[in-house]
Design a protein around this motif. Sequence first.
Motif, PDB file in Angstrom:
ATOM      1  N   HIS A   1      15.747  -8.781 -14.204  1.00 47.06           N
ATOM      2  CA  HIS A   1      14.373  -9.260 -14.309  1.00 47.06           C
ATOM      3  C   HIS A   1      13.737  -8.749 -15.597  1.00 47.06           C
TER       4      HIS A   1
ATOM      5  N   THR B   1       9.597  -7.812 -16.548  1.00 46.56           N
ATOM      6  CA  THR B   1       8.258  -7.726 -15.975  1.00 46.56           C
ATOM      7  C   THR B   1       7.277  -7.174 -17.003  1.00 46.56           C
TER       8      THR B   1
ATOM      9  N   VAL C   1       3.124  -5.901 -17.364  1.00 48.01           N
ATOM     10  CA  VAL C   1       1.876  -5.565 -16.675  1.00 48.01           C
ATOM     11  C   VAL C   1       0.828  -5.153 -17.705  1.00 48.01           C
TER      12      VAL C   1
ATOM     13  N   ARG D   1      -0.087  -8.970 -13.900  1.00 43.66           N
ATOM     14  CA  ARG D   1       1.363  -8.788 -13.731  1.00 43.66           C
ATOM     15  C   ARG D   1       2.053 -10.135 -13.820  1.00 43.66           C
TER      16      ARG D   1
ATOM     17  N   THR E   1       6.172 -11.660 -13.990  1.00 43.55           N
ATOM     18  CA  THR E   1       7.583 -11.289 -13.905  1.00 43.55           C
ATOM     19  C   THR E   1       8.457 -12.526 -13.898  1.00 43.55           C
ATOM     20  N   ASP E   2       9.678 -12.364 -14.362  1.00 45.95           N
ATOM     21  CA  ASP E   2      10.658 -13.446 -14.360  1.00 45.95           C
ATOM     22  C   ASP E   2      11.964 -12.881 -13.817  1.00 45.95           C
ATOM     23  N   GLU E   3      12.412 -13.428 -12.686  1.00 43.94           N
ATOM     24  CA  GLU E   3      13.652 -12.977 -12.069  1.00 43.94           C
ATOM     25  C   GLU E   3      14.819 -13.652 -12.784  1.00 43.94           C
TER      26      GLU E   3
ATOM     27  N   ARG F   1      16.603 -12.083  -5.225  1.00 42.17           N
ATOM     28  CA  ARG F   1      15.576 -11.128  -5.632  1.00 42.17           C
ATOM     29  C   ARG F   1      15.375 -10.114  -4.506  1.00 42.17           C
TER      30      ARG F   1
ATOM     31  N   ARG G   1      13.104  -1.204  -7.389  1.00 39.43           N
ATOM     32  CA  ARG G   1      12.920  -2.556  -6.865  1.00 39.43           C
ATOM     33  C   ARG G   1      13.311  -2.702  -5.396  1.00 39.43           C
TER      34      ARG G   1
ATOM     35  N   ASP H   1       7.606  -1.934  -9.478  1.00 39.50           N
ATOM     36  CA  ASP H   1       7.230  -2.087 -10.894  1.00 39.50           C
ATOM     37  C   ASP H   1       7.046  -0.745 -11.593  1.00 39.50           C
TER      38      ASP H   1
ATOM     39  N   ALA I   1       7.734  -0.622 -15.437  1.00 47.12           N
ATOM     40  CA  ALA I   1       6.740  -1.368 -16.213  1.00 47.12           C
ATOM     41  C   ALA I   1       5.418  -0.610 -16.263  1.00 47.12           C
TER      42      ALA I   1
END
Length: 408
Positions: free
Chosen positions: A110, A112, A114, A125, A127-129, A295, A342, A380, A383
């Motif tokens: 991922h 992420t 923030v 926030r 995020t991209d999985e 995820r 995570r 997170d 991040a």
Amino acid sequence: MQINHRVRRAAQRSPKHSSLAGTNLERAADYNQRVTLQAIRVNGEITRQDLARITGLTPPSIANITNRLLQEDLIVELGRLRGKRGQPAKRLAINPDGAFSIGLNIDRDHVTAVALDVTGNVRARITDEIDFALPNAVVSFARTAMEEMLRARQFAKSKIIGTGVALPDDLGQIDLPHRPSSYGVWNTVDVNKMLANVLPEPILVENDAAAAAIGELQFGHGLRSPTFFYLLISASLGGGLVIDGSYFRGADGRSGEIGFLPLRSRRTKAHSLQAAVSLSALYELLAEKNRTVARPEDLLSLDAKGKEVVADWIADSADFLTDPLLAVSCLVNPKAVFIGGRLPGGLVDELAERLNQRLRSRAGDVPKIAPVMRAAMATDAPAIGAAILPFQERLLPSRSALMKVSAD
């Protein structure tokens, strides 16, 4: 540098005030301002008189510092505190809109971003999985994320003081399941240059587990337990060590690398701890049972067979981690071990309970065992920890800032 030792002893008795002792040296104005801001942040609404008592700084010094903080919009003045004799004192508090920073976490499963305010609240926030994102994809994500954050008008661009980036060491080198050969390009990437003109500068780069531990220190349980070990469960397994309120890096900056410890067990083919205790390992076990997880949240909606796989992984992970954490307790004597990353919170709690049970059963073998619990900065965490780096660099007291004062 001379510090009021009476105040230091008082600070040691109260965890809330530890590391808040200041100095009246003329050249230490910046450091004293950091200490004062930290005291306001940690204690909430507070008077100037209480600030002087906590920091050991003189009332005139506190008056000058708080005036500067008010001018810089980092704190606000609230109503007067009543109920005491004499003229009621005005209360001071952190201005949550006074400063912001951006945190970016690049990992194998991922990316992420923030936006964090100076009180530690996440104001945005995104995020991209995405599995094994290459540098171009990360740059594209970062640019789009920054544009979306500014478009939401949750904060002013002029208030952003910098960007922190957290990513695993050896990102393109460690062999994890399904890692493409092209991912090795990360071994040659200069992250600062890659993100220059994309995210607000200065850009500070940190190991992901170290960033998570620093975040826990500044905005989590570390405020009350300033000596701890942070266990980061993500696509791999990392660790971070904080001693007496300072992150400990080791001789080569590689302290806390618990994931690289060798593992020998008939219950797994893994030869290192992170090859068994990580989300990558858990996903592979589920895939062997035809349960696909894309995820971390998917771990909460598995069928009975999938949940059985997760339960077995938690039990095995607790067994595999017991001896390493006993070693941490013996060698470092931390106040606690915090688990973040995570892995969903409920599963972290199950793992922590299993670990505590196993550690308690070994209580007769070692002098003191640190309890294990979920980190306050868990989801997170890298991040958020990355976003704290600009605050630590510019606004918060740290050993490096104190050393600069000492050198002066």
